[in-house]
Design an enzyme around this catalytic site. Structure first.
Site, short mmCIF file in Angstrom:
data_model
loop_
_atom_site.label_atom_id
_atom_site.label_comp_id
_atom_site.label_asym_id
_atom_site.label_seq_id
_atom_site.Cartn_x
_atom_site.Cartn_y
_atom_site.Cartn_z
CG PHE A 5 -27.54 -8.80 -10.05
CD1 PHE A 5 -28.86 -9.73 -10.50
CD2 PHE A 5 -27.58 -7.19 -10.59
CE1 PHE A 5 -29.35 -8.93 -12.33
CE2 PHE A 5 -28.30 -6.82 -11.96
CZ PHE A 5 -29.41 -7.57 -12.41
CB CYS A 6 -25.39 -13.84 -10.81
SG CYS A 6 -24.05 -14.31 -9.42
CB THR A 7 -28.85 -17.61 -10.16
OG1 THR A 7 -28.73 -16.90 -11.34
CG2 THR A 7 -30.62 -18.08 -9.35
#
Length: 321
Positions: free
Chosen positions: A180-182
């Protein structure tokens, strides 16, 4: 209601004529009083823009429908949040080699990409004990919030991610990997990279942390802390409300309310993370800059230097999400 609407957007799509798109997109944004930052590369578009809601919707309609783009942005998605103050001071459209810099030639989500997981299905996936959960963001982002049980690679730039994978993961042992990331863009490219490396089951959070915080009720959330964002809001919480973190203008590190109570914190000059790293010469410059910022505020003006400096340290990563 907050006055300004922020739209975070990206899309991996083949844009062989991306250089020709820079001037018209910049002009359209300026015409509609839009400020922010957009990146264009042969692999697509990425960025965050803000303005009055009607103006934002006009520029999004332009991207979706103008013949200049040959329909390539017709399904361009974005994530919305609101703020009382404008999060940007100017509008930039930049040309880049990559819209998110991994630095590995040939990796492209347009050719190969992991399995998208909707926010509604994310909790079930990361609760699976066979799943290895990786936070693909950088150290200063992870420090203020992440998902329960996530591995922190402690990278300072996304370019370090391939080496981290090479040293810590084995495709024969780690059968299920979730990332996951922003906003979704970094882990989308990371998933393409890991598939190229031979990992079989690779998942990533569709829409990123921002979509998760917007969609999942706080009572059901597995997110812990706040989410760092690359604009004047610094961080957001559930429902994408502006968070409690500020940012040190000396080292750009996100500051918690506790950090700002420290004796080592001097607004615009130093914080607990950089107090012993700031030279006397730099401290004097920072004190003078802070003085000018305060004087500008007393005149009811925005100090451009404040906006220009706040993201300087992270400018290579600013639009990775």
């Amino acid at each position: 209601m907050p006055k300004y609407l922020t739209a975070a957007l990206y899309k991996f799509v083949s844009l062989p004529n991306f250089k020709d798109l820079q001037a018209p997109i910049l002009e359209a944004c300026k015409t509609n009083n839009i400020k922010g930052s957009l990146l264009l590369a042969e692999e697509g578009i990425n960025g965050t823009i803000a303005g009055l809601p009607d103006d934002i919707h006009k520029i999004l309609d332009y991207l979706h429908t103008d013949p200049l783009f040959d329909g390539k942005f017709a399904d361009l998605e974005h994530k919305e949040s609101f703020a009382d103050e404008h999060p940007f001071y100017r509008m930039k459209v930049k040309l880049k080699k990559e819209i998110v810099t991994l630095g590995v030639p040939g990796v492209s989500p347009t050719k190969k990409v992991g399995t998208y997981v909707k926010p509604e299905d994310w909790n079930a996936l990361i609760s699976d004990p066979d799943v290895v959960l990786i936070d693909t963001r950088n150290d200063y982002e992870v420090d203020i919030g992440t998902f329960k049980g996530a591995i922190d690679p402690k990278t300072t730039t996304f370019r370090e991610f391939p080496e981290y994978v090479a040293q810590h993961f084995d495709k024969t042992k780690h059968k299920k990997v979730a990332m996951f990331c922003t906003g979704g863009i970094r882990c989308e490219k990371a998933s393409s990279f890991m598939l190229d490396q031979g990992f079989e089951e690779v998942y990533h959070l569709q829409g990123g942390i921002l979509k998760y915080l917007e969609t999942i009720p706080e009572t059901e959330s597995m997110w812990q802390g706040e989410c760092f964002v690359f604009d004047q809001r610094v961080a957001v919480k559930h429902n994408l409300e502006v968070g409690d973190f500020n940012q040190c203008y000396a080292c750009r590190y996100p500051l918690s309310p506790e950090d700002m109570q420290s004796d080592l914190y001097e607004p615009g000059v130093s914080c607990p993370h950089c107090y012993n790293k700031v030279s006397a010469e730099k401290r004097a410059r920072l004190k003078e800059r802070q003085k000018q910022i305060q004087l500008a505020k007393l005149r009811g003006e925005a100090h451009i230097g404040e906006a220009a400096e706040v993201l300087k340290k992270h400018k290579k990563d600013t639009r990775e999400d």
